[in-house]
Design an enzyme around this catalytic site. Sequence first.
Site, PDB file in Angstrom:
ATOM      1  N   LYS A 146       4.208 -15.277   3.046  1.00 27.06           N
ATOM      2  CA  LYS A 146       4.422 -16.062   1.823  1.00 27.06           C
ATOM      3  C   LYS A 146       5.936 -16.252   1.712  1.00 27.06           C
ATOM      4  CE  LYS A 146       3.003 -18.023  -2.024  1.00 27.06           C
ATOM      5  NZ  LYS A 146       2.167 -19.230  -2.081  1.00 27.06           N
TER       6      LYS A 146
ATOM      7  N   ASP B 284     -11.770  -9.821   4.769  1.00 32.51           N
ATOM      8  CA  ASP B 284     -13.035  -9.901   4.012  1.00 32.51           C
ATOM      9  C   ASP B 284     -13.496 -11.353   3.944  1.00 32.51           C
ATOM     10  OD1 ASP B 284     -13.028  -7.134   3.447  1.00 32.51           O
ATOM     11  OD2 ASP B 284     -13.811  -7.479   1.426  1.00 32.51           O
TER      12      ASP B 284
ATOM     13  N   ASP C  84      -1.748 -18.620   1.389  1.00 35.42           N
ATOM     14  CA  ASP C  84      -2.713 -19.373   0.581  1.00 35.42           C
ATOM     15  C   ASP C  84      -3.372 -20.473   1.411  1.00 35.42           C
ATOM     16  OD1 ASP C  84      -0.197 -20.569   0.650  1.00 35.42           O
ATOM     17  OD2 ASP C  84      -0.164 -21.172  -1.459  1.00 35.42           O
TER      18      ASP C  84
ATOM     19  N   TYR D   8       0.811  -1.210   0.000  1.00 34.25           N
ATOM     20  CA  TYR D   8       0.000   0.000   0.000  1.00 34.25           C
ATOM     21  C   TYR D   8       0.852   1.271   0.000  1.00 34.25           C
ATOM     22  CZ  TYR D   8      -4.526  -2.266   0.906  1.00 34.25           C
ATOM     23  OH  TYR D   8      -5.676  -2.997   0.811  1.00 34.25           O
TER      24      TYR D   8
ATOM     25  N   ASP E 263      -5.886  -7.400   4.457  1.00 34.32           N
ATOM     26  CA  ASP E 263      -7.063  -6.832   3.788  1.00 34.32           C
ATOM     27  C   ASP E 263      -7.914  -7.952   3.200  1.00 34.32           C
ATOM     28  OD1 ASP E 263      -8.741  -4.854   2.589  1.00 34.32           O
ATOM     29  OD2 ASP E 263      -7.701  -5.196   0.691  1.00 34.32           O
TER      30      ASP E 263
END
Length: 358
Positions: free
Chosen positions: A192, A252, A224, A142, A248
Amino acid sequence: MKKANLVLLPGDGIGPEVVAEGRRVLEKVAARHGHELTFTSHLIGGAAIDATGDPLPAATLAACKSADAVLLGAVGGPKWDDPRAKVRPEQGLLAIRQGLGLYANLRPVRVHPSLAGTSPIKPERVEGVDILFIRELTGGLYFGKPRLRQKVDGHTRAVDTLEYTDEEIRRVVRLAFQLAGPRRKLVTSVDKANVLESSRLWREVAMEVGATFPGVKLEHQLVDSCAMRLITAPKSFDVIVTENMFGDILTDEASVLAGSLGLLPSASLGDGPRGLYEPIHGSAPDIAGKGIANPLGTIMSVAMLLRHSLGLEDEARAVESAVDAAITAGARTGDMAATGEKVISTREMGAAVVERIP
Ligand code: IPM
Ligand code: MG
């Protein structure tokens, strides 16, 4: 008796509707406990672009810097969505997070027992879920530099940068361990590391911090497989700490466990008590202005504000209990309702909570 100066940033879409209910809850708490809360409203996002050309006007940032806490609705909408636009509402949100130094975003995901059937996931999997996400908020993709677009050999090339310093990782991971202590004492650090250099640094720092909290267990999980485990075994998580964009996306996803994105609150914190509180949902332009949005994400954010910025733990619990009681009594906005259940408005849901605050 507590005196506090609160800034409201209603923003766009359903933001003003849900913030109005958050304010009513704060007013009720203040009246009951003799606290003196003063409110000022300021512009952010698309509303600020329309009025001033700037998604975070200097006056808004200055007001937030001198406030005890900030309650934000949502930013964005189709009106400002042109990908070629120079200024975007979301820039206001990122700038205020960065401008106030709010590097840790707490997103608790709990499943209310009477809503377990609302989730598309099997009820026996979601009943009892209680996860605290800590999303790093001022680093990573970001904010990384360079960020650019250029012409290379007749093609357009765009670059975003995923970067972290050890200290940016350390401070947010440390908070995760502190918050896991009074909970179930398990920190899952999500990265990751099989691909990304920044994730390998993340993992190293997480281990270094973990060694200083011997009472809390640390596990590492690749992002993942974490996405999969959130659906297959959500009860196996306690505190999850992760970088900005992974957080983020995963939050969700996790909102599906709770039954609706509209239920989930967040607190963005830095080194001091000042924080920014907002529901995790967006501006929902499709339902804006209709009075049907779910205000519970904002109201639960108000509880976090009372707890983390004002130090009013009893009042925070009173708000959370009132929300639980309203849901148990069957209060449902459209996003929470099963077929055939009675649906109430934003305003009625706010009132259902307010009347249950002792
Ligand atoms: C969130 C939102 C924001 C983010 C957007 C609106 C910039 O999705 O708070 O999760 O990506 O941080
Ligand atoms: Mg998001």
